[in-house]
Scaffold this active site. Sequence first.
Site, short mmCIF file in Angstrom:
data_model
loop_
_atom_site.label_atom_id
_atom_site.label_comp_id
_atom_site.label_asym_id
_atom_site.label_seq_id
_atom_site.Cartn_x
_atom_site.Cartn_y
_atom_site.Cartn_z
N ASP A 39 14.16 15.77 10.62
CA ASP A 39 14.96 14.92 9.74
C ASP A 39 14.07 14.07 8.83
OD1 ASP A 39 17.71 13.70 9.24
OD2 ASP A 39 16.55 11.91 9.71
N GLU B 257 13.46 19.06 6.71
CA GLU B 257 14.39 18.48 5.74
C GLU B 257 13.53 17.63 4.82
OE1 GLU B 257 18.23 15.64 4.98
OE2 GLU B 257 16.59 15.03 6.25
O1 TEU Z 1 19.02 12.68 5.56
C1 TEU Z 1 17.81 12.33 4.94
C2 TEU Z 1 17.88 12.12 3.53
O2 TEU Z 1 16.88 12.34 2.87
C3 TEU Z 1 19.05 11.43 2.92
O3 TEU Z 1 18.56 10.77 1.80
C4 TEU Z 1 20.13 12.31 2.45
O4 TEU Z 1 19.74 12.86 1.24
C5 TEU Z 1 21.33 11.42 2.26
O5 TEU Z 1 22.05 11.48 3.46
C6 TEU Z 1 22.17 11.73 1.07
O6 TEU Z 1 22.85 12.95 1.15
C7 TEU Z 1 18.92 12.75 6.94
C8 TEU Z 1 20.22 13.15 7.59
O7 TEU Z 1 20.58 14.43 7.17
C9 TEU Z 1 21.25 12.10 7.31
O8 TEU Z 1 22.48 12.45 7.88
C10 TEU Z 1 20.76 10.79 7.88
O9 TEU Z 1 21.66 9.78 7.51
C11 TEU Z 1 19.38 10.44 7.40
O10 TEU Z 1 18.47 11.53 7.51
C12 TEU Z 1 18.78 9.32 8.21
O11 TEU Z 1 18.40 9.78 9.48
#
Ligand code: TEU
Length: 568
Positions: free
Chosen positions: A230, A291
């Site tokens: 993540d 990610e």
């Molecule tokens: O998202 C990481 C992330 O880079 C976020 O900026 C994402 O682009 C944002 O949710 C807008 O769509 C991850 C997870 O996928 C997300 O669900 C979490 O909230 C976040 O990390 C924090 O752990």
Amino acid sequence: MTDGTGGLDGRSGPVSMAPLDFPAEVPWWRYAVIYEVYPRSFADGNGDGEGDLLGLRNQLPYLAELGIDGIWIAPWYPSPMADGGYDVSDFRNIHPLFGTLDDAAAVIREAHQLGLRVIIDLVPNHTSDQHPWFQAALKAAAGSPERSLYFFRDGKGENGDEPPNNWISCFGGSGWTRIVEADGRPGQWYLHSFAEEQPDLDWTSPAVLEGFDEILRFWFDRGVDGIRVDAAPALGKAEGLPDADYGGDLRFMTLDWVDNPHWDVDEVHDVFRRWRSLADTYDGDRVFVAEAIVSSAERLSNYLRPDEMHSAFNFPYMKASWDAAALREVIDATLDQFHPIGVPATWVMASHDEVRLVTRYGRKTTSSAHFSDGQGEASNLALGTRRARAAALLTLALPGGAYIYQGEELGLPQVEDLPDEAIQDPVFKRTNGEIRGRDGCRVPLPWSGTHPPYGFSPDGVTPWLPQPESWTSLTVDAEAADPESMLSLHRSALRLRHQIPGLRSDEFSWRNSADGVLDFDRGPTLRCIVNISGEPIPLDASARVLLSSAPVEQSALPADAAAWLAAD
Ligand code: TEU
């Protein structure tokens, strides 16, 4: 819709539950289709209105029958749920809402028995503020070893009442929160790139590095096949935590940011090299999926060096608009980027963070930017569904791996009218309600029946997010019985993906095509045509349609439709 032909007919024949049959040297994940499970909303096994691991176990046969190769399970750890489980208070346990470590072992075991791989979600940038590490840091003094696991700093200004620097949170507002020290006085500040309940870990701390080595071993020892990492670019911070130059736009813009001091800083790669060498001590092909939403293909490639991660989500593809030129550009850029470095591309259209595809594609603005951009803009769901069907055939025909977010195989729309009091996404509060957030794509799945909770929970139980009354025709049962449904389309496409060798190769070549049309071959046996021109296009009268997203009549592929043809 199949024009059923010969042995490649997508609709009939026994359901394949076998894993992909690759030569031994091809790692399992190279061409795999991974289904994202958001456990709280997948299936409720114990009848408390919340999805859980018993529910997931019960529905593993559904997933095997769908024809996917593996699942990625969004965080299943104990968590106060300040950010939908991405605020983890114990990385080596299971949230009591979801079950126990024994249930997790059963999920892994039973998935494997069905030929499905299991990828778990690791959230290394931050912990929950309830994590014992952070609780110990709060109780300890400034400058103590306990605080060194996080970014505790004195504030600026005479009384230290201004944040240590200008960094912002992804969810809006400052990235810093001030604590009250054990003696009751206002104290230091701590950094949180996301919600204030998610303090960032300092990845230069040996205790953090060693702690996560243990966490990786814990799960690899339990047989997981991979780890989704993540917010990977968040782990590195520029030394000295200098102010960022946001150019006046105080939003998280990670697709644009270059040289940002708290995103995609080069030191982050030391962590992933360490993890890769740890993973390589295990047998089998354990995959890391990054990610990493970063500013360029080159920057993303850094995460995919041979001694770092194996794979990464393709955000430019997910963000692209429903436009042939835009899609072609991103497909070319992706293949140009991945082919030379020998890394398989991934194709992903939706996730627990994005607006549901049928809603996005039914709007005037079909690209996706940040959170629920476009919220409130009317969506033509019939048009969106038609396009999402075509997009499914495009995505599943491209070379590499693909991801399907739960419910996309049913064509669920974004739930846009959740009452304010039901909204849980921290972004709602942090933007004073300006952004409603991501709950609308996290509404529990409809499995059966004609009214909520649609078999997600037992009748009479209200799920944690309310489901619309209008989902009767979108349940798994209803769609399984309808050969024209989104579910049937996915099942047919995924079955063909197992049967057509060209789809499990890197072979890919464009054909000449009219404006607005994507037309390509995948090896000698499969041709995919996607019509985004706005007009029907003629197909050769002799074309053998294996599968199409809308009926092919009089040898014409309608607008906003795609077809898989047996290549001539
Ligand atoms: O998202 C990481 C992330 O880079 C976020 O900026 C994402 O682009 C944002 O949710 C807008 O769509 C991850 C997870 O996928 C997300 O669900 C979490 O909230 C976040 O990390 C924090 O752990």
